[in-house]
Scaffold this motif. Sequence first.
Motif, short mmCIF file in Angstrom:
data_model
loop_
_atom_site.label_atom_id
_atom_site.label_comp_id
_atom_site.label_asym_id
_atom_site.label_seq_id
_atom_site.Cartn_x
_atom_site.Cartn_y
_atom_site.Cartn_z
N GLY A 40 0.78 -1.23 0.00
CA GLY A 40 0.00 0.00 0.00
C GLY A 40 0.81 1.28 0.00
O GLY A 40 0.30 2.33 -0.35
N GLY A 41 2.09 1.21 0.44
CA GLY A 41 2.92 2.41 0.42
C GLY A 41 2.26 3.55 1.17
O GLY A 41 1.86 3.40 2.32
N THR A 42 2.08 4.66 0.50
CA THR A 42 1.53 5.86 1.13
C THR A 42 0.17 5.57 1.78
O THR A 42 -0.18 6.13 2.82
N TRP A 43 -0.58 4.64 1.18
CA TRP A 43 -1.93 4.33 1.68
C TRP A 43 -1.87 3.41 2.90
O TRP A 43 -2.87 3.22 3.58
N TRP A 44 -0.73 2.82 3.14
CA TRP A 44 -0.54 2.00 4.34
C TRP A 44 -0.21 2.93 5.52
O TRP A 44 -0.63 2.68 6.64
N TYR A 45 0.52 4.00 5.24
CA TYR A 45 0.98 4.88 6.32
C TYR A 45 -0.02 5.98 6.67
O TYR A 45 -0.19 6.33 7.83
N ASN A 46 -0.63 6.57 5.65
CA ASN A 46 -1.44 7.79 5.88
C ASN A 46 -2.87 7.43 6.26
O ASN A 46 -3.81 7.61 5.50
N ARG A 47 -3.03 6.95 7.52
CA ARG A 47 -4.34 6.48 7.99
C ARG A 47 -5.02 7.51 8.86
O ARG A 47 -5.90 7.17 9.65
N TYR A 48 -4.61 8.73 8.78
CA TYR A 48 -5.20 9.75 9.66
C TYR A 48 -6.69 9.92 9.32
O TYR A 48 -7.13 9.62 8.21
N PRO A 49 -7.47 10.41 10.30
CA PRO A 49 -8.91 10.54 10.04
C PRO A 49 -9.16 11.50 8.88
O PRO A 49 -8.53 12.56 8.81
N ALA A 51 -8.53 10.88 5.68
CA ALA A 51 -7.63 10.73 4.53
C ALA A 51 -8.39 10.21 3.32
O ALA A 51 -9.08 9.19 3.38
N ARG A 52 -8.28 10.92 2.23
CA ARG A 52 -8.95 10.57 0.97
C ARG A 52 -8.07 10.99 -0.19
O ARG A 52 -7.23 11.87 -0.03
N VAL A 53 -8.32 10.42 -1.34
CA VAL A 53 -7.61 10.85 -2.54
C VAL A 53 -7.94 12.32 -2.78
O VAL A 53 -9.12 12.67 -2.85
N ALA A 80 -12.18 8.50 -3.25
CA ALA A 80 -12.00 7.28 -2.44
C ALA A 80 -11.32 7.58 -1.11
O ALA A 80 -10.40 8.40 -1.04
N SER A 81 -11.76 6.88 -0.07
CA SER A 81 -11.13 7.03 1.24
C SER A 81 -9.85 6.19 1.30
O SER A 81 -9.66 5.27 0.50
N GLN A 82 -9.01 6.50 2.28
CA GLN A 82 -7.77 5.73 2.48
C GLN A 82 -8.08 4.25 2.63
O GLN A 82 -7.41 3.40 2.05
N GLU A 83 -9.12 3.92 3.43
CA GLU A 83 -9.44 2.50 3.66
C GLU A 83 -9.76 1.81 2.33
O GLU A 83 -9.35 0.68 2.09
N THR A 84 -10.50 2.53 1.48
CA THR A 84 -10.90 1.92 0.20
C THR A 84 -9.68 1.70 -0.69
O THR A 84 -9.53 0.64 -1.31
N VAL A 85 -8.80 2.71 -0.76
CA VAL A 85 -7.64 2.56 -1.65
C VAL A 85 -6.74 1.43 -1.14
O VAL A 85 -6.25 0.61 -1.93
N LEU A 86 -6.57 1.37 0.19
CA LEU A 86 -5.73 0.30 0.74
C LEU A 86 -6.37 -1.07 0.45
O LEU A 86 -5.68 -2.01 0.04
N THR A 183 -1.63 22.95 7.72
CA THR A 183 -2.93 23.07 7.04
C THR A 183 -2.77 22.80 5.54
O THR A 183 -3.33 23.50 4.70
N GLY A 184 -1.94 21.80 5.19
CA GLY A 184 -1.87 21.34 3.79
C GLY A 184 -2.98 20.33 3.56
O GLY A 184 -3.98 20.30 4.29
N SER A 185 -2.80 19.46 2.56
CA SER A 185 -3.84 18.47 2.24
C SER A 185 -4.17 17.62 3.46
O SER A 185 -5.35 17.38 3.76
N SER A 186 -3.13 17.14 4.18
CA SER A 186 -3.38 16.23 5.31
C SER A 186 -4.10 16.96 6.43
O SER A 186 -5.10 16.45 6.97
N GLY A 187 -3.62 18.15 6.80
CA GLY A 187 -4.25 18.92 7.88
C GLY A 187 -5.69 19.25 7.53
O GLY A 187 -6.61 19.07 8.34
N MET A 188 -5.91 19.71 6.31
CA MET A 188 -7.28 20.10 5.92
C MET A 188 -8.24 18.92 5.92
O MET A 188 -9.43 19.09 6.13
#
Length: 534
Positions: A40-49, A51-53, A80-86, A183-188
């Motif tokens: 999953g790479g990035t999708w394995w790590y970035n599980r923060y609440p 997280a979406r494409v 897609a949400s992180q869970e879905t992509v993973l 407040t980039g993509s992840s923060g937002m």
Amino acid sequence: MAHYDAIVIGSGFGGLYALHHFRDELGLSVRVFDGAGGVGGTWWYNRYPGARVDAPSTPFYAYTFSKDLVDAWDWPETQASQETVLSYLEFVADRLNLRKDIQFNTWVTDARYDDGAQHWTIETHRGEQASAQFLICATGALFVANRPDIPGIDDFAGEIYHTGRWPHDPISFEGKNVAVIGTGSSGMQAIPEIAKTAKHLTVFQRTPQFALPARNRPLTDEEREAFRSNWEDHRGSMIHRGGWPFATTKLRAKEATAEERHRRYQQLWAEGGMHLIINSYRGVLSSEDLNNEISEFVRGKIRETIDDPETARKLMPNYFIGTKRMILDNGYFETFNRPNVSLVDLREEPIETFTPGSIRTYDGEHPIDMLVLATGFDAVSGSMLAINPKGRDGLSLKEKWAERFETCLGATIAGFPNLFMIHGPGSPGVFFTMPLGGERTVNWIGRCISHLRSEGLGAIEATSTAETLWNDEIQGIAERTLYPRTDSWYLGANIPGKPRQFLGHLMGSQYFKRLTEVADTGFEGFVTEAVRHR
Ligand code: N01
């Protein structure tokens, strides 16, 4: 020591496809190493609440090489949400029987080229070694987390999480005072979700950001079916249109009145996604006047959303819209109308220090139980430098890239024969749909390997001249746009001391045509060596 034809580092989108293509289509022996516990790479790590494409998403943010995969997977939503992509990547790994050739929980800590043997030897954190003629670094453009060096941060005694390394166990915000920095993509994406249950959320903002409404919604069966039945057209369209199957506009802003332009902006805002940037008028990212007009339109939307005028003032972005990564918003601005959310503008009120239970700014103290760092990544070059491969004559990548991230075609490096990167500096990376860009890069690497094999060659290496020309070309493309005028991770500006250089190729479709031409013409810009008989 085990020897393979190819070693791949990383099992995200790029690494998984590399394994499939090299093993199942080219017949090579391949071993993949990954420090993560699963694919999953990035999708394995970035599980923060949240997280979406954050790009024009499904069904385009997916593999395109197999109609079977397109038919077999139902994407539930447009974004897609992180869970879905993973889950999708796990499904692909199972369907193509990839896991048996991947060694998880294994960090590659060193990689050295042996000139005499014309191969690479890698070492893992467990001290194991393995060698291969080809080393493919699918290490991710956004992998090395940026943990800012803020005074006293190590004294903070509460919970600390980085969005890019989010824990696998559920994290509760219930009843807690939470701080988010970034407040980039992840923060937002994380902020609206954290605010739902935190006792209080304080957002520490260094640069206010633009965002466009994502308008995420469920995909209908009819939409999925229409996509599948026109699959070849969609794929062709993605290849020719910068990675997405959307025609970009031919309209010129000068040929419309101010009212017509405003109406168009309204319509594209209502549509959501990236359309306001890619489809309003030609040249949003190169014309200062047009960009200013659209930036002001979006500032107006932010102003309308925020109840408190002082908070709205602090949230006003003042760079050229689109020149930092464009963010798709799922309720970020509305979050600041909640009574349990406050905003600290670090430009007016910098952090003085952390204490064990608070963040102290020059204007006051903010007691916190939890700190969330949404502070991004040492992007594009960071994951390669973390491995720091040693090429010909022991030259390390850190030495080679001390002042500039020199590459040829964003995929190879002079002095590092038989080493290939997916999404390296100078490739389109995030400026093209990454799964499709990864596939096309892997296919080119595959052509290169097949060329060597069919010609009896043992090694291939980019020339320094080709590298210099490549770098000039990508910097030249960037300089015709507004991108270099904004500090962003695209330029390495987010990491103190990082060389400032535009890291991406902005014209993805042309880039991939160029890769094909280079392969068609027998790899111009590269030198090769015959197989050394030992
Ligand atoms: O990281 P960022 P990200 N003190 O670098 C701030 C992809 N992505 O993880 O703007 C205070 O964009 C920094 O401030 P400034 C996507 O390509 C994809 O959010 O540098 N603040 C900024 O606000 C994206 O672009 C998805 O002034 C500090 C924030 O931290 C890329 O990843 C989801 C600071 C970092 O923003 C990176 O996004 C998420 C400091 N010392 C991300 N240092 C999906 O597709 C940094 N900041 C799901």
